[in-house]
Motif scaffolding. Sequence first.
Motif, PDB file in Angstrom:
ATOM      1  N   MET A  53      40.257  41.939  52.653  1.00 25.99           N
ATOM      2  CA  MET A  53      41.158  40.896  52.169  1.00 25.99           C
ATOM      3  C   MET A  53      41.333  39.777  53.204  1.00 25.99           C
ATOM      4  SD  MET A  53      44.300  42.806  50.213  1.00 25.99           S
ATOM      5  CE  MET A  53      44.108  43.593  48.612  1.00 25.99           C
ATOM      6  N   VAL A  54      41.342  40.160  54.485  1.00 24.32           N
ATOM      7  CA  VAL A  54      41.508  39.145  55.535  1.00 24.32           C
ATOM      8  C   VAL A  54      40.408  38.103  55.450  1.00 24.32           C
ATOM      9  CG1 VAL A  54      41.414  38.751  58.029  1.00 24.32           C
ATOM     10  CG2 VAL A  54      42.838  40.587  57.116  1.00 24.32           C
ATOM     11  N   SER A  55      39.160  38.573  55.341  1.00 24.47           N
ATOM     12  CA  SER A  55      38.050  37.620  55.312  1.00 24.47           C
ATOM     13  C   SER A  55      37.856  37.002  53.935  1.00 24.47           C
ATOM     14  CB  SER A  55      36.754  38.307  55.772  1.00 24.47           C
ATOM     15  OG  SER A  55      36.492  39.466  55.001  1.00 24.47           O
ATOM     16  N   ARG A  56      37.855  37.828  52.881  1.00 18.20           N
ATOM     17  CA  ARG A  56      37.507  37.331  51.546  1.00 18.20           C
ATOM     18  C   ARG A  56      38.629  36.558  50.881  1.00 18.20           C
ATOM     19  NH1 ARG A  56      34.457  41.538  47.789  1.00 18.20           N
ATOM     20  NH2 ARG A  56      34.542  39.667  46.483  1.00 18.20           N
ATOM     21  N   HIS A  57      39.867  36.812  51.273  1.00 21.23           N
ATOM     22  CA  HIS A  57      40.999  36.113  50.670  1.00 21.23           C
ATOM     23  C   HIS A  57      41.602  35.073  51.619  1.00 21.23           C
ATOM     24  CE1 HIS A  57      40.593  38.352  47.148  1.00 21.23           C
ATOM     25  NE2 HIS A  57      41.493  39.290  47.322  1.00 21.23           N
ATOM     26  N   LEU A  58      42.075  35.524  52.775  1.00 22.13           N
ATOM     27  CA  LEU A  58      42.787  34.607  53.668  1.00 22.13           C
ATOM     28  C   LEU A  58      41.854  33.583  54.316  1.00 22.13           C
ATOM     29  CD1 LEU A  58      45.271  37.038  55.480  1.00 22.13           C
ATOM     30  CD2 LEU A  58      45.648  35.675  53.418  1.00 22.13           C
ATOM     31  N   LEU A  59      40.863  34.057  55.047  1.00 25.43           N
ATOM     32  CA  LEU A  59      40.005  33.132  55.799  1.00 25.43           C
ATOM     33  C   LEU A  59      39.126  32.302  54.862  1.00 25.43           C
ATOM     34  CD1 LEU A  59      39.051  35.468  58.783  1.00 25.43           C
ATOM     35  CD2 LEU A  59      40.804  33.668  58.710  1.00 25.43           C
ATOM     36  N   ASP A  60      38.685  32.898  53.765  1.00 21.76           N
ATOM     37  CA  ASP A  60      37.891  32.137  52.795  1.00 21.76           C
ATOM     38  C   ASP A  60      38.718  30.987  52.221  1.00 21.76           C
ATOM     39  OD1 ASP A  60      35.433  31.815  51.218  1.00 21.76           O
ATOM     40  OD2 ASP A  60      36.688  32.357  49.521  1.00 21.76           O
ATOM     41  N   SER A  61      39.975  31.247  51.893  1.00 23.43           N
ATOM     42  CA  SER A  61      40.843  30.191  51.373  1.00 23.43           C
ATOM     43  C   SER A  61      41.074  29.104  52.413  1.00 23.43           C
ATOM     44  CB  SER A  61      42.191  30.789  50.947  1.00 23.43           C
ATOM     45  OG  SER A  61      42.053  31.660  49.845  1.00 23.43           O
ATOM     46  N   LEU A  62      41.281  29.523  53.648  1.00 28.73           N
ATOM     47  CA  LEU A  62      41.609  28.567  54.709  1.00 28.73           C
ATOM     48  C   LEU A  62      40.403  27.776  55.201  1.00 28.73           C
ATOM     49  CD1 LEU A  62      44.104  30.792  56.697  1.00 28.73           C
ATOM     50  CD2 LEU A  62      44.674  28.725  55.395  1.00 28.73           C
ATOM     51  N   PRO A  81      46.195  35.512  42.163  1.00 30.34           N
ATOM     52  CA  PRO A  81      47.281  35.957  43.038  1.00 30.34           C
ATOM     53  C   PRO A  81      47.650  34.927  44.115  1.00 30.34           C
ATOM     54  CG  PRO A  81      45.245  36.952  43.758  1.00 30.34           C
ATOM     55  CD  PRO A  81      44.895  36.134  42.534  1.00 30.34           C
ATOM     56  N   GLY A  82      47.192  33.674  43.918  1.00 32.24           N
ATOM     57  CA  GLY A  82      47.592  32.630  44.863  1.00 32.24           C
ATOM     58  C   GLY A  82      46.519  32.193  45.826  1.00 32.24           C
ATOM     59  N   LEU A  83      45.284  32.248  45.392  1.00 30.70           N
ATOM     60  CA  LEU A  83      44.160  31.919  46.267  1.00 30.70           C
ATOM     61  C   LEU A  83      43.364  30.743  45.709  1.00 30.70           C
ATOM     62  CD1 LEU A  83      43.119  35.638  46.728  1.00 30.70           C
ATOM     63  CD2 LEU A  83      44.200  34.218  48.484  1.00 30.70           C
ATOM     64  N   THR A 142      42.110  22.035  42.907  1.00 35.28           N
ATOM     65  CA  THR A 142      41.140  22.947  43.495  1.00 35.28           C
ATOM     66  C   THR A 142      41.001  24.164  42.610  1.00 35.28           C
ATOM     67  OG1 THR A 142      40.424  24.035  45.546  1.00 35.28           O
ATOM     68  CG2 THR A 142      42.747  24.269  44.948  1.00 35.28           C
ATOM     69  N   ALA A 143      39.909  24.847  42.772  1.00 38.81           N
ATOM     70  CA  ALA A 143      39.668  26.081  42.033  1.00 38.81           C
ATOM     71  C   ALA A 143      38.701  26.924  42.835  1.00 38.81           C
ATOM     72  CB  ALA A 143      39.106  25.795  40.646  1.00 38.81           C
ATOM     73  N   THR A 194      31.628  27.776  56.819  1.00 33.23           N
ATOM     74  CA  THR A 194      31.411  29.021  57.535  1.00 33.23           C
ATOM     75  C   THR A 194      32.717  29.792  57.543  1.00 33.23           C
ATOM     76  OG1 THR A 194      29.724  28.028  58.957  1.00 33.23           O
ATOM     77  CG2 THR A 194      30.742  30.077  59.720  1.00 33.23           C
ATOM     78  N   VAL A 195      32.714  30.961  56.916  1.00 32.97           N
ATOM     79  CA  VAL A 195      33.925  31.774  56.812  1.00 32.97           C
ATOM     80  C   VAL A 195      33.803  32.968  57.754  1.00 32.97           C
ATOM     81  CG1 VAL A 195      35.418  33.113  55.285  1.00 32.97           C
ATOM     82  CG2 VAL A 195      34.209  31.093  54.405  1.00 32.97           C
ATOM     83  N   PRO A 196      34.692  33.077  58.740  1.00 33.42           N
ATOM     84  CA  PRO A 196      34.618  34.204  59.671  1.00 33.42           C
ATOM     85  C   PRO A 196      34.657  35.544  58.936  1.00 33.42           C
ATOM     86  CG  PRO A 196      36.181  32.551  60.459  1.00 33.42           C
ATOM     87  CD  PRO A 196      35.791  32.142  59.065  1.00 33.42           C
ATOM     88  N   GLY A 197      33.700  36.402  59.239  1.00 31.23           N
ATOM     89  CA  GLY A 197      33.660  37.730  58.646  1.00 31.23           C
ATOM     90  C   GLY A 197      32.956  37.818  57.313  1.00 31.23           C
ATOM     91  N   LEU A 198      32.486  36.701  56.788  1.00 36.76           N
ATOM     92  CA  LEU A 198      31.805  36.701  55.497  1.00 36.76           C
ATOM     93  C   LEU A 198      30.354  36.283  55.662  1.00 36.76           C
ATOM     94  CD1 LEU A 198      34.006  35.206  52.620  1.00 36.76           C
ATOM     95  CD2 LEU A 198      33.447  37.583  53.096  1.00 36.76           C
TER      96      LEU A 198
END
Length: 215
Positions: A53-62, A81-83, A142-143, A194-198
Amino acid sequence: MTDGHDLDAPLRAGLADLALPGELAPSLLAYLDLLARWNRTYNLTAVRDPREMVSRHLLDSLAMNAYLDGIATLADLGTGPGLPGIPLAIARPGLRVTLVEANGKKARFLREAVRTLGLGNAEVAESRIEALDRPGAFDAITARALATLPQILEFGAHLLAPGGRLLAMKGARPDEEIAALPRGWRLQTLHRLTVPGLEGERHLAVVGRDAAATA
């Protein structure tokens, strides 16, 4: 959920890679903890592992944060869920984020998340995208994994202010979708993210009105 301390270090490392302050970590982890708890009952996301979730949700969104300069109002269409809307609202307190979601259980979670996290710059619009009566209200929409570029514009273009832009998060280069953009719209830029961890490709497509075509 995995102890927040186990997630803090990889999250902070990812934030640093994205040139974001580590001070965002507590609020982001509070959101992740709430999402994980609600997910046990409401099945809000197929991603179950907190580290994922950290990489695929938080860092990907950011990863799109760097491209929001000059944008004051953002509608996150089909946010689920807010992403990416909630992580972006946490990262940018000056950004007004409207979380657009038609699914009732997801909208309930969103309202609880906004309340629990104290996000005064975020609001929930429980509505189908095309039915949202906010014409011209947003600098950007955005989407994330919602639909094709032409479909997103079909649903949500009415929400954009003059000069407004669609910021669509994509995986591989969406060349076919770009070629199918409706008359009056054009690709302005395509950013490789570039998404950290993905692993795998991530792109941000920026689409705006084509002044020449609409003149």
